[in-house]
Design an enzyme around this catalytic site. Structure first.
Site, PDB file in Angstrom:
ATOM      1  CB  CYS A   2      -0.856   0.046   1.253  1.00  0.00           C
ATOM      2  SG  CYS A   2      -1.789  -1.456   1.534  1.00  0.00           S
ATOM      3  NE  ARG A  28       4.042   1.860  -1.703  1.00  0.00           N
ATOM      4  CZ  ARG A  28       5.186   1.218  -1.522  1.00  0.00           C
ATOM      5  NH1 ARG A  28       6.204   1.469  -2.311  1.00  0.00           N
ATOM      6  NH2 ARG A  28       5.331   0.337  -0.556  1.00  0.00           N
ATOM      7  CD1 TRP A  75      -1.439  -5.418  -2.616  1.00  0.00           C
ATOM      8  CD2 TRP A  75      -2.218  -4.605  -4.526  1.00  0.00           C
ATOM      9  NE1 TRP A  75      -1.314  -6.396  -3.562  1.00  0.00           N
ATOM     10  CE2 TRP A  75      -1.776  -5.935  -4.739  1.00  0.00           C
ATOM     11  CE3 TRP A  75      -2.754  -3.909  -5.604  1.00  0.00           C
ATOM     12  CZ2 TRP A  75      -1.861  -6.550  -5.967  1.00  0.00           C
ATOM     13  CZ3 TRP A  75      -2.826  -4.527  -6.832  1.00  0.00           C
ATOM     14  CH2 TRP A  75      -2.390  -5.840  -7.001  1.00  0.00           C
ATOM     15  CG  ASN A 101       3.031  -0.840   2.834  1.00  0.00           C
ATOM     16  OD1 ASN A 101       2.456  -1.854   2.436  1.00  0.00           O
ATOM     17  ND2 ASN A 101       4.217  -0.480   2.401  1.00  0.00           N
ATOM     18  N   GLY A 102       1.871  -3.145   5.131  1.00  0.00           N
ATOM     19  CA  GLY A 102       2.572  -4.331   5.624  1.00  0.00           C
ATOM     20  C   GLY A 102       1.557  -5.367   6.068  1.00  0.00           C
ATOM     21  CD  GLU A 479       8.958 -17.195 -16.108  1.00  0.00           C
ATOM     22  OE1 GLU A 479       8.117 -17.740 -16.852  1.00  0.00           O
ATOM     23  OE2 GLU A 479       8.897 -15.988 -15.780  1.00  0.00           O
ATOM     24  CE  LYS A 483       9.341 -13.077 -17.706  1.00  0.00           C
ATOM     25  NZ  LYS A 483       8.347 -13.780 -16.992  1.00  0.00           N
ATOM     26  CD  GLU A 486       7.329 -11.821 -21.006  1.00  0.00           C
ATOM     27  OE1 GLU A 486       6.153 -11.571 -21.246  1.00  0.00           O
ATOM     28  OE2 GLU A 486       7.724 -12.233 -19.900  1.00  0.00           O
ATOM     29  CG  HIS A 502      14.574 -37.514 -28.182  1.00  0.00           C
ATOM     30  ND1 HIS A 502      14.784 -38.819 -28.570  1.00  0.00           N
ATOM     31  CD2 HIS A 502      14.882 -37.475 -26.865  1.00  0.00           C
ATOM     32  CE1 HIS A 502      15.193 -39.536 -27.538  1.00  0.00           C
ATOM     33  NE2 HIS A 502      15.258 -38.733 -26.490  1.00  0.00           N
ATOM     34  CE  LYS A 602       1.945  -7.749 -14.447  1.00  0.00           C
ATOM     35  NZ  LYS A 602       3.170  -8.540 -14.573  1.00  0.00           N
TER      36      LYS A 602
HETATM   37  O1  M6R Z   1      -2.182 -12.886 -14.498  1.00  0.00           O
HETATM   38  P1  M6R Z   1      -1.773 -14.283 -14.900  1.00  0.00           P
HETATM   39  O2  M6R Z   1      -0.754 -14.859 -13.995  1.00  0.00           O
HETATM   40  O3  M6R Z   1      -2.929 -15.181 -15.100  1.00  0.00           O
HETATM   41  O4  M6R Z   1      -1.093 -14.086 -16.327  1.00  0.00           O
HETATM   42  C1  M6R Z   1      -0.721 -15.181 -17.090  1.00  0.00           C
HETATM   43  C2  M6R Z   1       0.213 -14.783 -18.201  1.00  0.00           C
HETATM   44  O5  M6R Z   1      -0.418 -13.898 -19.076  1.00  0.00           O
HETATM   45  C3  M6R Z   1       1.483 -14.120 -17.643  1.00  0.00           C
HETATM   46  O6  M6R Z   1       2.104 -14.954 -16.713  1.00  0.00           O
HETATM   47  C4  M6R Z   1       2.467 -13.776 -18.758  1.00  0.00           C
HETATM   48  O7  M6R Z   1       2.938 -14.932 -19.349  1.00  0.00           O
HETATM   49  C5  M6R Z   1       3.618 -12.970 -18.140  1.00  0.00           C
HETATM   50  N1  M6R Z   1       3.300 -11.591 -18.149  1.00  0.00           N
HETATM   51  C6  M6R Z   1       4.902 -13.202 -18.797  1.00  0.00           C
HETATM   52  O8  M6R Z   1       5.941 -12.519 -18.164  1.00  0.00           O
END
Ligand code: M6R
Length: 607
Positions: A2, A28, A75, A101-102, A479, A483, A486, A502, A602
């Protein structure tokens, strides 16, 4: 996470200053907002659910009287977003107002104790115990400052606090443990805030409070004391030269880098979950005949890692499935005996919610793990856990991924406990390890920041990357690859290393970078074999190794080192960190903005 703000001034009308400063903290948290001021011996308070502009339009946050006040943008962690749960919170007689906040971990015990003493609570928040504790201490004849001090000694967990009271209306009392708190030194005014941008247009003189310090603010001076022994701390203000935009990112050039650095704090918060929710969810997982772990993107990678955790720790088979495939792949197998654990940072991802809806219609038990209180996932889940990472603004998930893993690890341990699959000694030792993870991640970030820059500079023009791992490190490889791809737009593939021969190995030609995830686990010998296969075909080896793993260092063209001391089963939490930094610096080297990758959002609310 928050945002809190406090202001005490020579002049009247601090309400408007608080309102404007809260707007600069809205990143925040933004589910509710509130302010309290003191004038003529009485506390004035306005608060409501919603974004600051919307609330202001309805109740005018600027017309509270007085030259001292506090404010909060929320938040939610404990208690849904609502007017009554919005801060500030008051004691029984409306003489003490608190913003926080916490997370107060022992709030349930404190609340029960205070209720027995006759205090009445209005909200479902953890914060509300604080004004009541102070009120109780005042009854014992303590001064306001001593009453606050005694209250702070009883709090377990994290806090940044700003407290005002009609009993001594000439001061704001603030305190910090883990959650950030900064003082702003103005001309004829003092401020306190969760973050520098809040007061930057008012002053550029800042004093950063350290953990377990208490500050008392008058309009023309401040005093800092150590909570432990009440000794004075002399700390002069620093001059902040950041622009407002830099300040919002705490001096980091991008939110993604800031959020990578926030991981130790986010992980500490992820260790503060309430036992009842973990236990309840663990019970449902244990009882189910089949368990599906359903998510998209990064959250899916957390599920994949979790499937190894559940199997290795609790001997519980689970099926990680990409949410958009769930109905086609597993739909007919879903029934009343099924549990589906949906993992979604936003709690709003359309594919994940569609899978959940389908499972609900077939009478399955829906469990949720999310970062957003009040999100759709929290509403449709039978039980949900909030990972408490605070808002993540960069599109690339970083701190929310490692926190998801830490929550899932705790859950796997609970299931193991229920099933009696791990001895209580082993459980204790795993739990000790989990507690060390935030520090290990902190070390790993420091150790790899410069390295990630250098390696990114070296490989910035590479046109293709391979990411390989074995066992649970397959999830780390996937992952790491996501990263990189993307945000820096370099094509990349990730595989369990055993699969490379394979098919994928045919893509390898001299100079192709192959990233290997190499914790010191049972898969190490075979992964060395895979490194050799790639080397023989001219690949450039970039390894992520445990500190001091000389053998793999010798085989690598470049390497990242991760601190040891973490079992294989938790290793994705630490091994992903250098790859997050690497992806970030690759994007920067290639001239892209990592916070806003093209074509991505996002929260993906379409199927
Ligand atoms: O909000 P979510 O965790 O459901 O989102 C799922 C994906 O859209 C999300 O993890 C996306 O792959 C990431 N932004 C990648 O860094």
């Amino acid at each position: 996470m928050c945002g809190i703000f406090g202001c005490i001034s020579r002049d009247n009308n601090v309400a408007k200053i608080i309102h404007e400063s809260l707007k600069r903290l809205e990143y925040r948290g933004y589910d509710s907002v509130g302010e309290a001021t003191i004038s003529e011996g009485r506390i004035y308070i306005k608060k409501d659910q919603g974004k600051i502009d919307d609330v202001h339009r309805l109740i005018n946050l600027d017309d509270l009287p007085g030259s001292i006040g506090i404010g909060h943008t929320r938040w939610a962690t404990h208690g849904a977003p609502s007017r009554v749960n919005a801060h500030p919170h008051l004691d029984c007689h409306g003489k003490i107002a608190v913003v926080h906040n916490g997370i107060i971990e022992n709030f349930a015990e404190l609340k029960a104790e205070l209720e027995n003493l006759g205090h009445s609570f209005k909200s479902k928040t953890d914060t509300e115990v604080i004004p009541h504790l102070i009120e109780e201490n005042l009854k014992g004849g303590l001064s306001l400052l001593d009453a606050v001090r005694e209250a702070l000694k009883r709090l377990e967990g994290s806090y940044a606090l700003a407290i005002i009271s009609t009993i001594e209306p000439d001061k704001i009392i603030c305190a910090r443990r883990e959650s950030p708190l900064i003082l702003g030194v103005g001309k004829g005014a003092m401020y306190c805030a969760s973050d520098i941008p809040a007061f930057l247009p008012l002053t550029n003189e800042a004093v950063i409070l350290e953990n377990n310090e208490v500050a008392i603010l008058w309009h023309d001076r401040y005093e800092i004391r150590k909570l432990e022994n009440w000794s004075h701390v002399i700390r002069e203000p620093e001059i902040i030269t950041w622009t407002a935009e830099m300040a919002e990112k705490q001096g980091y050039p991008h939110f993604m880098l800031k959020e990578i650095h926030e991981q130790p704090l986010a992980l500490r918060n992820a260790l503060r979950l309430q036992d009842i929710y973990l236990d309840l969810m663990a019970t449902f997982l244990d009882r189910a005949k089949n368990v599906f772990l359903v998510a998209c993107g990064t959250s899916y990678h957390a599920c994949l890692a979790a499937s190894y955790m559940f199997s290795k720790l609790a001997y519980l088979p689970t099926y990680p499935i990409i949410a958009s495939e769930f109905i086609e792949q597993a739909g007919m197998a879903v029934n009343i005996d099924t549990a589906i654990l949906a993992v979604s940072q936003s709690g709003e991802t359309a594919d994940t919610l569609a899978a959940v809806e389908y499972a609900r219609n077939r009478a399955a038990t829906v469990l949720g793990l999310t970062n957003v209180v009040g999100s759709t996932l929290t509403r449709v889940s039978r039980v949900y856990i909030l990972q408490q990472s605070g808002p993540e603004i960069g599109v690339a998930a970083t701190k929310t991924f490692t926190s998801q893993l830490l929550v899932l690890a705790q859950l796997a341990l609970r299931v193991a406990k229920i099933r009696g699959k791990v001895s209580s000694q082993e459980i204790k030792s795993f739990e000790r390890e989990l507690k060390m993870i935030p520090d290990i991640v902190e070390w790993t970030i420091m150790r790899n920041e410069e390295k990630a820059k250098q390696i990114a500079r070296k490989y910035r023009d590479s046109r293709f990357f391979l990411f390989l791992g074995r066992g649970i490190s397959t999830a780390t490889a996937l992952e790491g690859r996501l990263k990189l791809m993307e945000i820096s737009y370099v094509p990349a593939m990730a595989f369990p290393a055993g699969e490379s021969k394979h098919g994928p190995i045919s893509l390898v030609e001299p100079g192709v970078p192959a990233v290997f995830i190499c914790p010191k686990d049972k898969t190490r010998k075979t992964i060395i074999g895979n490194i050799m296969e790639m080397k023989a075909r001219g690949a450039s080896i970039i390894s992520v190794i445990e500190e001091g793993d000389e053998e793999i260092k010798q085989l690598s063209d470049d390497y990242f080192e991760v601190a040891g001391g973490v079992s294989e089963i938790f290793s994705p939490i630490t091994f992903i960190v250098p790859l997050q930094l690497f992806a970030y610096y690759m994007a920067v080297e290639r001239g892209y903005n990592p916070d806003m990758p093209r074509n991505l959002a996002k929260s993906v609310t379409v199927k």
